[in-house]
Design a protein around this motif. Sequence first.
Motif, PDB file in Angstrom:
ATOM      1  N   GLU A  19      -4.910   1.385   2.610  1.00 61.93           N
ATOM      2  CA  GLU A  19      -4.709   1.367   0.879  1.00 61.93           C
ATOM      3  C   GLU A  19      -4.136   0.091   0.546  1.00 61.93           C
ATOM      4  O   GLU A  19      -4.753  -0.427  -0.972  1.00 61.93           O
ATOM      5  N   SER A  20      -3.554  -0.309   1.607  1.00 62.29           N
ATOM      6  CA  SER A  20      -3.759  -2.277   1.326  1.00 62.29           C
ATOM      7  C   SER A  20      -4.994  -2.900   1.077  1.00 62.29           C
ATOM      8  O   SER A  20      -4.598  -3.863   0.098  1.00 62.29           O
ATOM      9  N   ASN A  21      -6.079  -2.541   1.797  1.00 64.54           N
ATOM     10  CA  ASN A  21      -7.299  -3.372   1.202  1.00 64.54           C
ATOM     11  C   ASN A  21      -8.175  -2.077   0.529  1.00 64.54           C
ATOM     12  O   ASN A  21      -9.336  -2.807   0.488  1.00 64.54           O
ATOM     13  N   LYS A  22      -8.310  -0.894  -0.274  1.00 61.27           N
ATOM     14  CA  LYS A  22      -8.848  -0.252  -1.332  1.00 61.27           C
ATOM     15  C   LYS A  22      -8.563  -1.102  -2.320  1.00 61.27           C
ATOM     16  O   LYS A  22      -7.620  -1.451  -3.029  1.00 61.27           O
ATOM     17  N   LEU A  23      -9.806  -1.189  -2.776  1.00 58.09           N
ATOM     18  CA  LEU A  23     -10.013  -1.486  -4.247  1.00 58.09           C
ATOM     19  C   LEU A  23      -9.265  -0.662  -5.454  1.00 58.09           C
ATOM     20  O   LEU A  23      -8.480  -0.533  -6.392  1.00 58.09           O
ATOM     21  N   PHE A  24      -9.100   1.122  -5.028  1.00 57.23           N
ATOM     22  CA  PHE A  24      -8.185   1.353  -5.691  1.00 57.23           C
ATOM     23  C   PHE A  24      -7.324   2.553  -4.751  1.00 57.23           C
ATOM     24  O   PHE A  24      -7.708   4.149  -4.347  1.00 57.23           O
ATOM     25  N   ALA A  25      -6.592   1.778  -4.818  1.00 59.39           N
ATOM     26  CA  ALA A  25      -6.183   3.132  -3.449  1.00 59.39           C
ATOM     27  C   ALA A  25      -4.615   4.139  -3.771  1.00 59.39           C
ATOM     28  O   ALA A  25      -4.668   4.727  -5.358  1.00 59.39           O
ATOM     29  N   ASN A  26      -3.752   4.478  -2.297  1.00 59.66           N
ATOM     30  CA  ASN A  26      -2.983   5.695  -3.276  1.00 59.66           C
ATOM     31  C   ASN A  26      -1.576   5.266  -3.269  1.00 59.66           C
ATOM     32  O   ASN A  26      -1.277   3.968  -2.578  1.00 59.66           O
ATOM     33  N   ARG A  27      -0.640   5.823  -3.257  1.00 57.58           N
ATOM     34  CA  ARG A  27       0.623   5.710  -3.375  1.00 57.58           C
ATOM     35  C   ARG A  27       1.144   5.770  -2.890  1.00 57.58           C
ATOM     36  O   ARG A  27       0.258   6.944  -1.944  1.00 57.58           O
ATOM     37  N   ILE A  28       2.343   5.027  -1.702  1.00 53.77           N
ATOM     38  CA  ILE A  28       2.736   5.805  -0.205  1.00 53.77           C
ATOM     39  C   ILE A  28       3.821   5.575  -0.610  1.00 53.77           C
ATOM     40  O   ILE A  28       5.073   4.929  -1.351  1.00 53.77           O
ATOM     41  N   PHE A  29       4.916   6.617   0.119  1.00 55.84           N
ATOM     42  CA  PHE A  29       5.953   7.625   0.107  1.00 55.84           C
ATOM     43  C   PHE A  29       6.593   7.193   1.191  1.00 55.84           C
ATOM     44  O   PHE A  29       6.130   7.502   2.898  1.00 55.84           O
ATOM     45  N   GLN A  30       7.473   7.026   2.135  1.00 57.86           N
ATOM     46  CA  GLN A  30       7.925   6.913   2.644  1.00 57.86           C
ATOM     47  C   GLN A  30       9.798   7.174   2.340  1.00 57.86           C
ATOM     48  O   GLN A  30      10.342   6.342   2.183  1.00 57.86           O
ATOM     49  N   ASP A  31      10.361   8.443   3.633  1.00 59.64           N
ATOM     50  CA  ASP A  31      11.639   8.350   3.202  1.00 59.64           C
ATOM     51  C   ASP A  31      12.252   7.475   4.273  1.00 59.64           C
ATOM     52  O   ASP A  31      12.084   7.292   5.946  1.00 59.64           O
ATOM     53  N   VAL A  32      13.494   6.772   4.115  1.00 58.27           N
ATOM     54  CA  VAL A  32      14.781   6.088   4.976  1.00 58.27           C
ATOM     55  C   VAL A  32      15.620   5.862   4.541  1.00 58.27           C
ATOM     56  O   VAL A  32      16.410   5.985   3.266  1.00 58.27           O
ATOM     57  N   GLY A  33      15.874   7.122   5.059  1.00 58.47           N
ATOM     58  CA  GLY A  33      17.576   7.252   5.227  1.00 58.47           C
ATOM     59  C   GLY A  33      17.859   8.345   4.104  1.00 58.47           C
ATOM     60  O   GLY A  33      17.065   9.275   4.129  1.00 58.47           O
ATOM     61  N   ASN A  34      18.498   8.273   3.214  1.00 64.87           N
ATOM     62  CA  ASN A  34      18.659   8.780   2.236  1.00 64.87           C
ATOM     63  C   ASN A  34      17.971   8.772   1.061  1.00 64.87           C
ATOM     64  O   ASN A  34      18.146   9.364  -1.151  1.00 64.87           O
ATOM     65  N   SER A  35      17.122   8.161   1.147  1.00 67.78           N
ATOM     66  CA  SER A  35      16.519   7.184   0.152  1.00 67.78           C
ATOM     67  C   SER A  35      14.796   7.165   0.352  1.00 67.78           C
ATOM     68  O   SER A  35      14.366   7.836   1.212  1.00 67.78           O
ATOM     69  N   LYS A  36      13.972   7.232  -0.567  1.00 63.01           N
ATOM     70  CA  LYS A  36      12.235   7.122  -0.730  1.00 63.01           C
ATOM     71  C   LYS A  36      11.687   5.583  -1.044  1.00 63.01           C
ATOM     72  O   LYS A  36      11.848   5.008  -2.194  1.00 63.01           O
ATOM     73  N   LEU A  37      11.074   5.519   0.064  1.00 60.62           N
ATOM     74  CA  LEU A  37      10.561   4.276  -0.319  1.00 60.62           C
ATOM     75  C   LEU A  37       8.919   4.507  -1.202  1.00 60.62           C
ATOM     76  O   LEU A  37       8.430   5.187  -1.153  1.00 60.62           O
ATOM     77  N   VAL A  38       8.832   3.882  -2.232  1.00 59.17           N
ATOM     78  CA  VAL A  38       7.478   3.503  -3.034  1.00 59.17           C
ATOM     79  C   VAL A  38       6.645   2.805  -3.116  1.00 59.17           C
ATOM     80  O   VAL A  38       7.632   1.031  -3.683  1.00 59.17           O
ATOM     81  N   ILE A  39       5.988   2.073  -2.300  1.00 58.04           N
ATOM     82  CA  ILE A  39       5.278   1.278  -2.528  1.00 58.04           C
ATOM     83  C   ILE A  39       3.668   1.357  -3.597  1.00 58.04           C
ATOM     84  O   ILE A  39       2.723   2.442  -3.149  1.00 58.04           O
ATOM     85  N   ASN A  40       3.707   1.062  -4.923  1.00 58.96           N
ATOM     86  CA  ASN A  40       2.646   0.902  -6.068  1.00 58.96           C
ATOM     87  C   ASN A  40       1.684   0.531  -4.847  1.00 58.96           C
ATOM     88  O   ASN A  40       1.699  -0.084  -4.497  1.00 58.96           O
ATOM     89  N   PRO A  41       0.055   1.168  -5.633  1.00 54.62           N
ATOM     90  CA  PRO A  41      -1.507   0.861  -5.171  1.00 54.62           C
ATOM     91  C   PRO A  41      -1.331  -0.864  -5.931  1.00 54.62           C
ATOM     92  O   PRO A  41      -0.381  -1.352  -6.519  1.00 54.62           O
ATOM     93  N   PRO A  42      -2.117  -2.047  -4.879  1.00 61.78           N
ATOM     94  CA  PRO A  42      -2.526  -3.235  -4.935  1.00 61.78           C
ATOM     95  C   PRO A  42      -2.663  -2.813  -6.469  1.00 61.78           C
ATOM     96  O   PRO A  42      -3.884  -2.027  -6.818  1.00 61.78           O
ATOM     97  N   TYR A  43      -2.845  -4.431  -6.839  1.00 61.72           N
ATOM     98  CA  TYR A  43      -3.809  -4.846  -7.784  1.00 61.72           C
ATOM     99  C   TYR A  43      -5.843  -4.801  -7.300  1.00 61.72           C
ATOM    100  O   TYR A  43      -5.469  -5.343  -6.492  1.00 61.72           O
ATOM    101  N   GLU A  44      -6.725  -4.905  -8.442  1.00 62.64           N
ATOM    102  CA  GLU A  44      -7.996  -5.355  -7.873  1.00 62.64           C
ATOM    103  C   GLU A  44      -7.780  -6.787  -7.806  1.00 62.64           C
ATOM    104  O   GLU A  44      -6.919  -7.529  -8.191  1.00 62.64           O
ATOM    105  N   THR A  45      -8.426  -7.684  -7.507  1.00 60.33           N
ATOM    106  CA  THR A  45      -9.102  -8.745  -6.720  1.00 60.33           C
ATOM    107  C   THR A  45      -8.876  -9.939  -8.344  1.00 60.33           C
ATOM    108  O   THR A  45      -9.445  -9.150  -9.373  1.00 60.33           O
ATOM    109  N   MET A  46      -8.248 -10.500  -7.606  1.00 61.04           N
ATOM    110  CA  MET A  46      -8.042 -11.527  -9.102  1.00 61.04           C
ATOM    111  C   MET A  46      -9.424 -12.297  -9.391  1.00 61.04           C
ATOM    112  O   MET A  46     -10.361 -11.868  -8.884  1.00 61.04           O
TER     113      MET A  46
END
Length: 644
Positions: free
Chosen positions: A246-273
């Motif tokens: 997902e880190s290396n895709k030009l059009f990636a997915n958003r990633i979720f990971q549960d951490v204790g009572n929280s949810k980590l949200v990692i939004n997709p990267p921008y396209e290459t500058m």
Amino acid sequence: MNKLSDWLPTTNKEVKLRGWEELDVILFSGDAYVDHPAFGHAVVGRILESYGLRVAIVPQPSVNDNLQDFTKLGTPKLFFAVTGGCMDPMVSNYTASKRSRDKDAYTPNGDKGFRPDYATAVYSNILKEKFPDVPVLIGGIEASLRRVTHYDYWSDTLKPTILEESKADLLVYGMGEQPLREIVSLLQKGVPFSSLTTIKQTAFLLNKNEEVPKNKNWKDVSIHSHEVCLKDKKLFASNFKVIEQESNKLFANRIFQDVGNSKLVINPPYETMTESEIDASFDLPFTRLPHPKYNKRGAIPAFEMIKFSINIHRGCFGGCSFCTISAHQGKFIASRSQDSILKEVDQVANMPDFKGYLSDIGGPSANMYKMKGKVQEICDRCVAPSCISPVICHNLDTSHKPLTELYQAVDKHPKIKKSFIGSGIRHDMLVPEFNTKANPKELDDYTEEVMTKHVSGRLKVAPEHSSDPVLKLMRKPSFKYFHKFKDRFDKINIRKKLNLQLIPYFISNHPACEVEDMANLAAETKDMGFQLEQVQGFTPTPMTVATVIYYSGYHPYTLKPTKTPKSKHEKEEQHRFFFWYKRENQAWIRKTLTKVGRQDLLQKLLPTTNSWKKNKGEKVKNTFDDAIPFNSRKKKKFNKKKKR
């Protein structure tokens, strides 16, 4: 002549010099303040300044006193920004064997003790305690590589996302120009900081009870929770395949990971500058000098190393298993225009102490400038972590012609006597037998251009190992291509009467590497005429395939068990083979190779009649203890006294 106000302010006095009554952003950094495009905090500061913000920098704040460095500039109007520095602080502070380093390259005089361990979390926690209502934004390589559950070699523990430990409000991963532009734009429109939840290339924590922000353009993927990772190393390993792809895709997915009572949200990267975007970043009004506050404290080694160098692109499509460059800068290459580069060359050439010699025209890898996919749609669908392993992608344009032309354009500048290539060159891409789609003449033209005009006695390349199974895991080509490159190097060397040395880099105790692999490496390189100089032990750093294997014992793509040397004894034994020629190692080598029944290797390394002669000018440099990970290797300071 520069005046104090040419730098971003670092004290209240300097803030007043600019006529400011308050600040919009205060940036804390683990590095000394060098106003240069190679220093992340300077780039971020100048970008924010270009958006009309009033920005100050607090470099290397003291965490051992009353913490006045964190309060002296007051409360910013928008947010605090925090970075641990240009290197992960643990890499800056410790060697591969976890001993404290003698020097910190990003501190005046190389003095150590000015950067705390885990600096980003330390700084952020202090700010949250002092200013609980002010948002904290973290970024830089430490935050970027620790954005999910990760193995920390120095504490030998699995750590959660750095957002959990730092209590920061938002994390920018990768290179920060694009997300910062959107963050500032929204804040200037009056959007609350807490609502910045759909900006690309950012991450944040939500309470599990909160609704996930909607974005109809993104698909979502979940990875195993931090708690599951703590219990099951195999499932932890399986997370990494998703994260890397997902880190290396030009059009990636958003990633979720549960951490204790929280949810980590990692939004997709921008396209290459784009070219214009990266040009705009490098064209900002940097003084290119350390802040005058350091004038009496001594030189900053990292600055001295790059003072007269030019960075021509970002990103690396090599995807090496032990390297973090693509995890932070991305797989796709963002290249500057030739005009922007030549403008910077002119700026360097007119520095008062410039003597006519550029120490480097390069990037993460020296020879990836302007390289990209021939058909963009193919790249858009690609999930491969490397464009050149196990083979060079048929869609990758590896033409070296733009780079050769750039070198020639730089050398036409009237004040440039010679420009050197100090960055590592991907030698495999210069071998027609490996780079089969390239024009062999272009490859030869580039190799000859570098050897005849851009090397000061030595050309550095990184085969890394000689064992094909180890190299396959490293995502590096077979060692046979290093042999072929050396043949081409030797022919040009002789034909042009250059008397150059070829200096190869190698790594010991990498995952999948056995003692016999190191013995083979020693024997084969000895047979090639090398007495190795640039050697290091593998150091696990967050966000690499090799580190996941080191901790979990599983390859994240196959989930098959993969052995890694882990004990101090195993690591030292492997590293010892680099120094087979030392008298104190020879009895041990005889005993070790006899024990495993490898008399053939023993005879190659230590024949009964040893007529092997040392290569001209050979020395031994890095010991195991002083080794620095690949992505943090320091180029040698340019020696003006060398024969030109």
